[in-house]
Design an enzyme around this catalytic site. Structure first.
Site, PDB file in Angstrom:
ATOM      1  N   LYS A 154       0.834  -1.212   0.000  1.00 37.30           N
ATOM      2  CA  LYS A 154       0.000   0.000   0.000  1.00 37.30           C
ATOM      3  C   LYS A 154       0.862   1.253   0.000  1.00 37.30           C
ATOM      4  O   LYS A 154       0.685   2.164  -0.811  1.00 37.30           O
ATOM      5  CB  LYS A 154      -0.918  -0.009   1.227  1.00 37.30           C
ATOM      6  CG  LYS A 154      -1.535   1.348   1.571  1.00 37.30           C
ATOM      7  CD  LYS A 154      -2.277   1.291   2.887  1.00 37.30           C
ATOM      8  CE  LYS A 154      -2.495   2.676   3.460  1.00 37.30           C
ATOM      9  NZ  LYS A 154      -3.313   3.514   2.595  1.00 37.30           N
ATOM     10  N   TYR A 342     -21.482 -52.929 -20.971  1.00 35.90           N
ATOM     11  CA  TYR A 342     -20.588 -54.058 -20.735  1.00 35.90           C
ATOM     12  C   TYR A 342     -19.762 -53.731 -19.503  1.00 35.90           C
ATOM     13  O   TYR A 342     -19.463 -52.569 -19.214  1.00 35.90           O
ATOM     14  CB  TYR A 342     -19.665 -54.315 -21.937  1.00 35.90           C
ATOM     15  CG  TYR A 342     -18.671 -53.214 -22.199  1.00 35.90           C
ATOM     16  CD1 TYR A 342     -17.414 -53.218 -21.582  1.00 35.90           C
ATOM     17  CD2 TYR A 342     -18.987 -52.163 -23.044  1.00 35.90           C
ATOM     18  CE1 TYR A 342     -16.507 -52.196 -21.818  1.00 35.90           C
ATOM     19  CE2 TYR A 342     -18.082 -51.143 -23.280  1.00 35.90           C
ATOM     20  CZ  TYR A 342     -16.848 -51.163 -22.673  1.00 35.90           C
ATOM     21  OH  TYR A 342     -15.948 -50.161 -22.901  1.00 35.90           O
ATOM     22  N   ARG A 345     -19.384 -50.361 -17.713  1.00 33.83           N
ATOM     23  CA  ARG A 345     -19.752 -49.302 -18.641  1.00 33.83           C
ATOM     24  C   ARG A 345     -21.266 -49.193 -18.740  1.00 33.83           C
ATOM     25  O   ARG A 345     -21.960 -50.168 -19.064  1.00 33.83           O
ATOM     26  CB  ARG A 345     -19.166 -49.605 -20.022  1.00 33.83           C
ATOM     27  CG  ARG A 345     -19.565 -48.641 -21.110  1.00 33.83           C
ATOM     28  CD  ARG A 345     -18.845 -47.334 -20.975  1.00 33.83           C
ATOM     29  NE  ARG A 345     -19.037 -46.532 -22.164  1.00 33.83           N
ATOM     30  CZ  ARG A 345     -18.870 -45.232 -22.201  1.00 33.83           C
ATOM     31  NH1 ARG A 345     -18.497 -44.584 -21.118  1.00 33.83           N
ATOM     32  NH2 ARG A 345     -19.050 -44.556 -23.318  1.00 33.83           N
ATOM     33  N   TRP A 391     -30.146 -47.312 -30.244  1.00 33.07           N
ATOM     34  CA  TRP A 391     -29.741 -47.176 -28.845  1.00 33.07           C
ATOM     35  C   TRP A 391     -30.637 -46.198 -28.084  1.00 33.07           C
ATOM     36  O   TRP A 391     -30.230 -45.609 -27.090  1.00 33.07           O
ATOM     37  CB  TRP A 391     -28.278 -46.739 -28.762  1.00 33.07           C
ATOM     38  CG  TRP A 391     -27.326 -47.859 -29.097  1.00 33.07           C
ATOM     39  CD1 TRP A 391     -27.637 -49.159 -29.337  1.00 33.07           C
ATOM     40  CD2 TRP A 391     -25.906 -47.763 -29.245  1.00 33.07           C
ATOM     41  NE1 TRP A 391     -26.511 -49.894 -29.615  1.00 33.07           N
ATOM     42  CE2 TRP A 391     -25.430 -49.065 -29.573  1.00 33.07           C
ATOM     43  CE3 TRP A 391     -24.985 -46.734 -29.137  1.00 33.07           C
ATOM     44  CZ2 TRP A 391     -24.076 -49.334 -29.779  1.00 33.07           C
ATOM     45  CZ3 TRP A 391     -23.640 -47.002 -29.356  1.00 33.07           C
ATOM     46  CH2 TRP A 391     -23.190 -48.292 -29.663  1.00 33.07           C
ATOM     47  N   HIS A 471     -17.777 -46.657 -38.700  1.00 30.84           N
ATOM     48  CA  HIS A 471     -17.187 -47.617 -37.761  1.00 30.84           C
ATOM     49  C   HIS A 471     -18.273 -48.539 -37.230  1.00 30.84           C
ATOM     50  O   HIS A 471     -19.370 -48.113 -36.889  1.00 30.84           O
ATOM     51  CB  HIS A 471     -16.524 -46.852 -36.606  1.00 30.84           C
ATOM     52  CG  HIS A 471     -16.232 -47.727 -35.421  1.00 30.84           C
ATOM     53  ND1 HIS A 471     -16.971 -47.676 -34.252  1.00 30.84           N
ATOM     54  CD2 HIS A 471     -15.287 -48.680 -35.232  1.00 30.84           C
ATOM     55  CE1 HIS A 471     -16.491 -48.563 -33.404  1.00 30.84           C
ATOM     56  NE2 HIS A 471     -15.486 -49.177 -33.960  1.00 30.84           N
ATOM     57  N   HIS A 482     -22.370 -57.231 -47.781  1.00 33.49           N
ATOM     58  CA  HIS A 482     -22.738 -56.540 -49.021  1.00 33.49           C
ATOM     59  C   HIS A 482     -23.541 -55.267 -48.747  1.00 33.49           C
ATOM     60  O   HIS A 482     -23.413 -54.283 -49.485  1.00 33.49           O
ATOM     61  CB  HIS A 482     -23.523 -57.492 -49.949  1.00 33.49           C
ATOM     62  CG  HIS A 482     -22.690 -58.632 -50.446  1.00 33.49           C
ATOM     63  ND1 HIS A 482     -21.688 -58.474 -51.376  1.00 33.49           N
ATOM     64  CD2 HIS A 482     -22.696 -59.960 -50.117  1.00 33.49           C
ATOM     65  CE1 HIS A 482     -21.098 -59.640 -51.606  1.00 33.49           C
ATOM     66  NE2 HIS A 482     -21.702 -60.564 -50.860  1.00 33.49           N
ATOM     67  N   GLU A 495     -14.395 -54.025 -36.202  1.00 35.40           N
ATOM     68  CA  GLU A 495     -13.680 -54.732 -35.128  1.00 35.40           C
ATOM     69  C   GLU A 495     -13.105 -56.036 -35.663  1.00 35.40           C
ATOM     70  O   GLU A 495     -13.773 -56.770 -36.375  1.00 35.40           O
ATOM     71  CB  GLU A 495     -14.633 -54.986 -33.960  1.00 35.40           C
ATOM     72  CG  GLU A 495     -14.003 -55.697 -32.785  1.00 35.40           C
ATOM     73  CD  GLU A 495     -13.966 -57.203 -32.974  1.00 35.40           C
ATOM     74  OE1 GLU A 495     -12.969 -57.801 -32.539  1.00 35.40           O
ATOM     75  OE2 GLU A 495     -14.910 -57.764 -33.560  1.00 35.40           O
ATOM     76  N   HIS A 525     -10.744 -52.259 -25.126  1.00 36.61           N
ATOM     77  CA  HIS A 525     -11.590 -52.524 -23.965  1.00 36.61           C
ATOM     78  C   HIS A 525     -10.847 -53.248 -22.846  1.00 36.61           C
ATOM     79  O   HIS A 525     -11.414 -53.546 -21.802  1.00 36.61           O
ATOM     80  CB  HIS A 525     -12.822 -53.345 -24.385  1.00 36.61           C
ATOM     81  CG  HIS A 525     -13.712 -52.610 -25.333  1.00 36.61           C
ATOM     82  ND1 HIS A 525     -13.517 -52.636 -26.695  1.00 36.61           N
ATOM     83  CD2 HIS A 525     -14.775 -51.795 -25.120  1.00 36.61           C
ATOM     84  CE1 HIS A 525     -14.443 -51.881 -27.285  1.00 36.61           C
ATOM     85  NE2 HIS A 525     -15.213 -51.369 -26.343  1.00 36.61           N
ATOM     86  N   CYS A 557     -12.474 -49.261 -31.755  1.00 39.24           N
ATOM     87  CA  CYS A 557     -13.416 -48.380 -31.080  1.00 39.24           C
ATOM     88  C   CYS A 557     -12.747 -47.101 -30.565  1.00 39.24           C
ATOM     89  O   CYS A 557     -11.687 -46.691 -31.028  1.00 39.24           O
ATOM     90  CB  CYS A 557     -14.107 -49.152 -29.944  1.00 39.24           C
ATOM     91  SG  CYS A 557     -15.743 -48.535 -29.540  1.00 39.24           S
TER      92      CYS A 557
END
Length: 589
Positions: A154, A342, A345, A391, A471, A482, A495, A525, A557
């Protein structure tokens, strides 16, 4: 000097002394409780500190016994008899408040330059010293009074204001105080460093600490103008004290600001987030280079009731469906409706109750920001319409494919906005494509037709130069290969590492796939880290049935379920394996 001259000089200086007292009262009112809340890092550009327009020096009482006040009253009385004392002060030479460039960053070196004609507002003592706030690791932040045990800062500041000492003298007092305080706290077993940067004057939430409110607008430019946080970190480090720099977070910085004069009150301060983040990046990089291993960002506005769009500024991506569902119309979410996916998770499936649309961009800001930080291509990441549908809990008053088409059109808008923003590699994940396949084979063809059509809707408007990736994971894809090819993605990730490489059997049996393919080389994982040799061997198996020009190398993933050291180690091995094989293939030509 004659007695008359001395008296005249005293009378001339009395108004300035009284105003100086008012000024000191104002500054002290700001800093008297500054030790209660950490601030003062000054790590980024911000408007200069100015008193609020509502502030009036006459609002504050000055003791009737004050000598300067008596001199001022006596001068006013004499001025009625002495016209010579009634010379007005020009507005351009006001000594109460200096002229402030509100568009300039708060670089206090400029503020410390003395000016005989237009004295500026000097920096607050807390800016010179930095609050002695130490955020010890695993401990709460601790604040320490920073004015000095005998208010050394000060008096040093007032001495500078009076022209009795230099700016260097003032900075030395501040540096000596910091050193003393850091040593005291270190001796007490506390480690940390300077804290939040102080920014019209208003109270900090519900306490009696005040801060300067930044005034921002759409044309505001941010810059890393003050390196105070870094220099003080280095100061402490030179004393052998490892401190934790504490900075106010970018979202709270913006939410605690206000639109500048002339800017519409409806202006969204959070629209500046993209502009201010690069400055934070500079600060972090500089602190890291200086040796800081821990930096704390405080986001105090999280204690407030925020609107959803404000909360999104804090949001980290959660589950790949929930994140997008929260930003699309027609979706609702439970608070604790967790469903196991899973292991440990869990996800919270959304409820699709109405027509789906996209009110605004969902990932463009984040993808653009990431791309601005690297010359390498940055991939935009989206969840595909079929996966969002499969989902979710879906409305049953219209066919599922109609709802899926609505989601696809919403994702299409996002894809095209990403492309316009300079993102030319975009992944649209369809991890749940296989899950929606009916058990009865007679019904599978219809599902696959509208599922593939939904995916193609999402990217039908992009240029040929924009790569579209997708993915899929953990399903038996052999019987729908196909349909996967009909999706017409430029690159597909499937995967492979955990299914005993069943995918490769398809290609051994003669299935032709001309686009890019990424059979994953290791399982994310599991915490297990594959060696470079293991990954090299797996890639070699792929090269037996796949052309080198279509093979991509990547993990299974996403990586968000793994800890950073695991990810870094595994990816390092994967990149090493790819380099080894590239070198071998090049030498074999």
């Amino acid at each position: 000097m004659s007695k008359g001259t001395s008296k005249m000089s005293k009378l001339m200086k009395a108004p300035l002394r009284a105003l100086s007292r008012a000024r000191d009262f104002y500054v002290n009112s700001m800093t008297g409780c500054a030790g209660k809340v950490p601030y003062g890092s000054g790590s980024m550009g911000c408007p200069a500190a100015i008193p609020p327009r509502s502030f009036s020096y006459s609002e504050h009482r000055i003791s009737a016994s004050d000598d300067d006040l008596r001199e001022l009253i006596r001068a006013a009385s004499l001025s009625r008899r002495s016209p010579a004392l009634q010379t007005p002060v020009k507005r351009s030479q006001s000594v109460a408040v200096g002229r402030i460039d509100e568009d300039s960053p708060c670089d206090f070196q400029d503020e410390l330059r003395p000016s005989s004609l237009e004295p500026r507002l000097s920096p607050e003592p807390s800016h010179l010293l930095g609050t002695a706030s130490f955020s010890a690791k695993k401990k709460d932040g601790i604040t320490y009074p920073h004015m000095g045990p005998k208010r050394e800062l000060k008096f040093a500041l007032e001495s500078f204001w009076d022209g009795k000492s230099s700016a260097e003298d003032l900075q030395k007092v501040a540096a000596d105080l910091r050193s003393s305080i850091w040593k005291q706290m270190a001796d007490a077993g506390i480690k940390g460093n300077a804290s939040l940067p102080a920014m019209e004057m208003t109270k900090w939430f519900d306490i009696n600490y005040h801060f300067i409110v930044p005034e921002l607008g759409p044309d505001t430019k941010f810059s890393h103008s003050s390196h105070k946080a870094v220099s003080e970190y280095k100061e402490a480090k030179a004393l052998g004290i490892d401190t934790v720099p504490v900075l106010i977070g970018p979202v709270s910085y913006l939410l605690l600001s206000k639109p500048a004069k002339g800017v519409e009150k409806s202006f969204s301060l959070l629209s500046l987030l993209e502009k201010v983040l690069p400055v934070y990046k500079e600060v972090i990089a500089e602190l890291k280079a200086a040796g800081a291993s821990w930096i704390q960002f405080d986001e105090p506005t999280l204690v407030m009731d925020l609107h959803s769009h404000q909360l999104q500024a804090f949001t980290e991506r959660n589950d790949m469906v929930e994140y997008f569902g929260e930003q699309l119309s027609g979706f609702a979410f439970t608070v604790n409706g967790w469903v196991q996916s899973y292991g440990s998770r869990c996800v919270k499936p959304p409820i699709i109750y109405g027509d789906v649309s996209r009110p605004k961009a969902m990932t463009v800001f984040w993808s653009s920001m990431a791309q601005s930080m690297t010359p390498r291509p940055m991939k935009g990441m989206l969840t595909g319409p079929v996966t969002i549908l499969n989902w979710s809990f879906v409305r049953n008053n219209q066919p599922r494919f109609e709802t899926c088409y609505q989601i696809a059109l919403a994702i299409k808008d996002e894809v095209e906005d990403l492309e316009a923003a300079g993102i030319h590699v975009i992944q649209i994940d369809e991890a749940a494509l296989r899950e929606g396949l009916q058990l009865r084979k007679s019904e599978q063809s219809f599902y696959l037709d509208w599922a593939v059509h939904s995916f193609r809707i999402t990217n039908c408007g992009v240029q040929d130069t924009t790569q579209i990736h997708t993915h899929m994971c953990y399903s038996n894809f052999n019987d729908i290969i196909h349909s996967i090819i009909d999706m017409d993605a430029d690159v597909i990730t499937i995967e492979n590492s955990r299914s005993d490489e069943k995918l490769l059997y398809l290609f051994r049996e003669g299935v032709k796939y001309g686009a890019g393919i990424r059979p994953c080389v290791y399982d994310i994982h599991s915490p297990r880290i594959p060696s470079t040799e293991e990954i090299t061997d797996r890639i070699n198996k792929m090269l037996v049935v796949l052309e080198t020009n279509i093979l991509w190398v990547n993990p299974d993933c996403g990586l968000k379920t793994r800890k950073y050291p695991e990810v870094k180690h595994a990816l390092t091995n994967m990149v090493s394996a790819a380099k080894i094989l590239r070198k071998e293939l090049a030498s074999a030509k």
